[in-house]
Design a protein around this motif. Structure first.
Motif, PDB file in Angstrom:
ATOM      1  N   LYS A 106      21.530   5.970 -32.100  1.00  0.00           N
ATOM      2  CA  LYS A 106      23.041   5.239 -31.900  1.00  0.00           C
ATOM      3  C   LYS A 106      23.323   5.847 -30.323  1.00  0.00           C
TER       4      LYS A 106
ATOM      5  N   SER B 217      21.866  17.788 -36.015  1.00  0.00           N
ATOM      6  CA  SER B 217      20.936  18.765 -34.593  1.00  0.00           C
ATOM      7  C   SER B 217      21.187  20.223 -34.553  1.00  0.00           C
TER       8      SER B 217
ATOM      9  N   ARG C  49      19.582  13.902 -40.201  1.00  0.00           N
ATOM     10  CA  ARG C  49      19.566  12.847 -39.965  1.00  0.00           C
ATOM     11  C   ARG C  49      19.479  13.718 -37.951  1.00  0.00           C
TER      12      ARG C  49
ATOM     13  N   GLY D 167      20.324  13.661 -34.317  1.00  0.00           N
ATOM     14  CA  GLY D 167      19.986  13.008 -32.883  1.00  0.00           C
ATOM     15  C   GLY D 167      20.421  13.305 -31.684  1.00  0.00           C
ATOM     16  N   THR D 168      21.204  14.271 -31.253  1.00  0.00           N
ATOM     17  CA  THR D 168      20.839  14.883 -29.961  1.00  0.00           C
ATOM     18  C   THR D 168      19.440  15.936 -29.587  1.00  0.00           C
TER      19      THR D 168
ATOM     20  N   ARG E  53      25.197  12.388 -26.179  1.00  0.00           N
ATOM     21  CA  ARG E  53      25.056  10.909 -26.108  1.00  0.00           C
ATOM     22  C   ARG E  53      26.261  10.831 -24.754  1.00  0.00           C
TER      23      ARG E  53
HETATM   24  C1  LIG Z   1      25.717  10.968 -34.686  1.00  0.00           C
HETATM   25  C2  LIG Z   1      25.169  11.637 -36.192  1.00  0.00           C
HETATM   26  C3  LIG Z   1      24.003  12.063 -36.202  1.00  0.00           C
HETATM   27  C4  LIG Z   1      23.443  12.676 -35.462  1.00  0.00           C
HETATM   28  O1  LIG Z   1      24.008  14.366 -34.827  1.00  0.00           O
HETATM   29  P1  LIG Z   1      23.419  14.798 -33.602  1.00  0.00           P
HETATM   30  O2  LIG Z   1      24.380  16.403 -34.177  1.00  0.00           O
HETATM   31  O3  LIG Z   1      23.143  13.872 -32.255  1.00  0.00           O
HETATM   32  O4  LIG Z   1      21.833  15.911 -34.523  1.00  0.00           O
HETATM   33  C5  LIG Z   1      23.763  12.387 -37.583  1.00  0.00           C
HETATM   34  N1  LIG Z   1      24.931  11.826 -39.367  1.00  0.00           N
HETATM   35  C6  LIG Z   1      25.694  11.170 -39.431  1.00  0.00           C
HETATM   36  C7  LIG Z   1      26.296  10.312 -39.492  1.00  0.00           C
HETATM   37  C8  LIG Z   1      25.854  10.516 -37.463  1.00  0.00           C
HETATM   38  O5  LIG Z   1      27.220   9.517 -36.851  1.00  0.00           O
END
Ligand SMILES: *Cc1c(COP(=O)(O)O)cnc(C)c1O
Length: 251
Positions: A49, A217, A232, A234-235, A241
Motif C-alpha cells: 500500500k 513488521s 503481512r 509492509g515497512t 510510508r
Molecule cells: C499496513 C498494514 C500492514 C503492514 O504494516 P507494517 O507495519 O508496515 O508491516 C499489515 N496489515 C494491515 C491490515 C495493514 O493495514
C-alpha cells in the motif's frame, strides 16, 4: 513503468527491497525453527500500500507472489498493471459498495468484520459464479480504533457466515495493537491461535480453516512463534510510508 496516483514517495532500490525480503524471510524461518514449525507453512505477504509499481515489481522479481493492499481502488489499479500470477490479498476495511470490484479477482479477503459485508460478498460471488475465500477479522485487543469482531462473537459470526452461499471461510485475521516490544502482543496471538484451533475442530460446513493471518513488521516473529500461517509485512520490506500524500490509509 506507469505510476499509480498517490504513490509518489521515498523509493527503495530493487537491491534494497531484495535485501529486505531476504532478511524478513530469514527471520520468519528462524522463528519457525525456534518454535518447531515448518517454514513452508508460513506465507509472507508483501504489503505494498502507498508504494509505486516499480517497488512491487522489484519484490515480484525477487520471487514474491503474495501482495497485500488495503484500498480497493489502489488494489485494482495495481492488479491491472502487474503480472497475472500474483495472489492479491485485500487486507483493509472493505465497504459493501466496493465489494463488486474485487470479488473473483482477489485471492483472499482478510477483513470480513460483519455479517452484512459477508452477505454482500456472497451475493456478488453467486452473481459471478465464484467461491470467495475469506477470513473473519478479529479485534483481538478490543481497541475502539480497529475493525473486527470480538473474540466472544467470533464463533457465532463464523456460523452465520458459513450459511451463506459461495463463500469459504479460511480462518482469522487480526491487527494487533501497536507495541514497542513485540512480546507485548504474544498473549493476543496466543488467544487468536486458540480461537482458530477451536473453530477448526468444530468442522463447520463451508469452512476450510487453515489460515491464521497475524503479525506485521513490528511483531511478525512472535506471531509466527504463536502459529501465524500468514504474516503481512509492509515497512519491513518497502520502507516507511508517507501518508501525507494520500491521507489516512490505514485502518
Ligand atoms: C499496513 C498494514 C500492514 C503492514 O504494516 P507494517 O507495519 O508496515 O508491516 C499489515 N496489515 C494491515 C491490515 C495493514 O493495514
Amino acid at each position: 513503468m506507469d505510476k499509480v496516483q498517490g504513490t509518489e514517495e521515498i523509493e527503495l532500490s530493487g537491491i534494497e527491497i531484495s535485501a529486505n525480503l531476504h532478511a524478513v524471510r530469514n527471520r520468519i524461518d528462524l522463528a519457525c525453527k525456534k518454535s518447531g514449525r515448518d517454514p513452508g507453512e508460513v506465507t509472507l505477504i508483501a504489503v505494498s500500500k502507498t508504494k509505486p509499481l516499480s517497488m512491487l515489481q522489484a519484490a515480484y522479481d525477487y520471487g514474491c507472489r503474495d501482495f497485500g493492499e488495503n484500498k480497493v481502488q489502489e488494489l485494482v489499479d495495481k492488479m491491472d498493471k502487474m503480472p497475472g500470477d500474483i495472489r492479491w490479498h485485500m487486507i483493509g476495511h472493505l465497504q459493501t459498495n466496493k465489494v463488486k470490484y474485487i470479488v473473483g479477482r482477489v485471492y483472499l479477503i482478510h477483513s470480513v468484520d460483519s455479517l452484512k459485508l459477508a452477505k454482500e460478498i456472497s451475493k456478488e460471488s453467486v452473481k459471478r459464479n465464484v467461491i470467495s475465500n475469506i477470513l473473519v477479522e478479529i479485534n483481538i485487543a478490543s481497541e475502539s480504533s480497529k475493525f473486527g469482531t470480538t473474540t466472544k462473537e467470533a464463533t457465532e459470526l463464523v456460523t452465520e457466515i458459513a450459511g451463506l452461499p459461495n463463500l469459504c471461510i479460511r480462518g482469522f485475521m487480526s491487527v494487533a495493537p501497536y507495541v514497542v516490544n513485540p512480546e507485548g502482543n504474544r498473549q493476543y496471538f496466543a488467544v487468536l491461535k486458540q480461537l482458530y484451533v477451536d473453530i477448526m475442530q468444530k468442522n463447520i460446513d463451508n469452512t476450510n480453516i487453515n489460515i491464521l493471518s497475524m503479525g506485521m513488521s513490528g511483531d511478525f516473529e512472535v506471531a509466527v512463534e504463536e502459529g501465524a500461517t500468514c504474516v503481512r509485512v509492509g515497512t519491513g520490506i518497502f520502507g516507511a510510508r508517507n501518508y501525507s500524500i494520500q491521507g489516512q490509509g490505514e485502518q
